[in-house]
Design an enzyme around this catalytic site. Sequence first.
Site, mmCIF file in Angstrom:
data_model
loop_
_atom_site.group_PDB
_atom_site.id
_atom_site.type_symbol
_atom_site.label_atom_id
_atom_site.label_comp_id
_atom_site.label_asym_id
_atom_site.label_seq_id
_atom_site.Cartn_x
_atom_site.Cartn_y
_atom_site.Cartn_z
ATOM 1 N N LYS A 1 -3.398 67.831 -3.720
ATOM 2 C CA LYS A 1 -3.829 66.436 -3.029
ATOM 3 C C LYS A 1 -5.090 66.119 -3.223
ATOM 4 C CE LYS A 1 -0.348 67.520 0.330
ATOM 5 N NZ LYS A 1 -0.166 68.175 1.771
ATOM 6 N N ARG A 2 -5.998 66.911 -3.515
ATOM 7 C CA ARG A 2 -7.529 66.347 -3.629
ATOM 8 C C ARG A 2 -7.566 65.951 -5.033
ATOM 9 N NH1 ARG A 2 -10.432 70.588 -3.230
ATOM 10 N NH2 ARG A 2 -8.615 71.844 -2.609
#
Length: 475
Positions: A241-242
């Site tokens: 997600k990052r």
Amino acid sequence: MEPVPSPVRVRFAPSPTGFLHVGSGHSALANWLFARHSGGEFLLRIEDTDAERDRPELIENVLEMLQWLGLQWDNDPPRQSQRRALYEDAAAKLLADGAVYPCDCTGEQVQARNKESGGKPGYDGFCRDRGLEPGPGRALRFRTPREGRTGWTDLVRGEVSFANSDIEDFVVVRGNGAPMFLLANCYDDADMGITHVIRGEDHVNSTPKYLLLGAALGLAAPEAFAHMPLLVNEGRKKLSKRRDDVSMADYRDRGYLPEAMVNYLALLGWGPADGVEVRPITEIVEQYRLEDVNAAPAFFDQKKLSFVNAEKIRALSTEEFIERATPFLTRGEPAVAALRSLAVEVQERVRTLVEVEPMIEFLVVDQPEVDEASWTKAIVKGKAVPEMVAATIARLEALGAEEWTPAPIEAAVRQAAVDAGIVNAEGEPQLSKAQGPVRVAISGRSVGPPLWESLAVLGRERTIDRLRTMQGQLP
Ligand code: GLU
């Protein structure tokens, strides 16, 4: 008599710990496709059992994105946070049967013991035979059999099994009394009559626990599981997600069409037998079989997604294209009108709907802003630029008002290229070179819709005006 096969019932069971991302969308889609292919039901369940990590406001995002993708569910989705009493009853039954036992070890104690004994990580069974009474601060752990194996038929992975001796006595109810996800998950699947559990490969390792727990509760196991392949980035790393672009809402906001996203996601780990990859969803529903899904990690390739998106954009009717692009036009009605005048040309050239407005912006603004890179490319590095600009002005001015249509405009610009000496060995105009300055003059950019149509729509006066402005700015 042949037994009547039970109708297929699958579920997508998101936990609201994050936005709907492409990985969870991939699992949701596999469930939906399987259900629609087999005429079964696609159910939804919200697994909000983790009070610390859950962000209830994200449920909205998940539902909205499923709807955007067109993955309509067939039930009023239950929320596990409202079913806690059922899981507590199940836990009480497990305790009464001796299938779970109370444990008061802290994580640190377990770790320290493992370190001292040099044993494997995980719970060491310390409280298994201590005969502790249940109570506050005491978790309930599952008494995993020491022998035998636990396995299942996986439609994607074949027969999978784990040695029970490799499965620790896992926590079923936390010390604070909260039932764990695993208990709620397996209880609800049975309660909802789920026939096929289709989910991400990150759940493979917990599936034997699910099965042991279900058996201890006397629940019927699902007919089969299907653990979908992991999605990875170009470095073959699990999507994060990052680090990676994974939010479904971001793709929507960046002008991807839901039908492109769904089509592309279906192709991750799967391909139709006839090799036709970009096709209507109805055909994918017809052809989709979990048995044909490959277990190997699948590369989430944004370039291929863009390609599929461009294909889907081109497959729209012009009217529909305008309608879909309109929410992405920040300049309101004038931009919509501009798009109408060049819709066919723009539709051919964009990969996403956010690319639409920059292509027609030159028709809406008074004077287009010049893009640095385009200026360098077409003007600084261009060939005979002042001559070309001057010749274009002269040739276009010579056109009568009734001649201001694409074909005469093209002829005039070709002539201007010859005038400026931008020709090949045969004396033919080198259009790719000659067009650059004209395009930058009228639009500020070196790429855009076809030039002749663009000039025709921009109009005679504005075109010549912009060419003159550029003439004054030439180095
Ligand atoms: N709630 C789990 C998750 O979001 C899904 C579990 C399952 O599909 O069985 O990862």
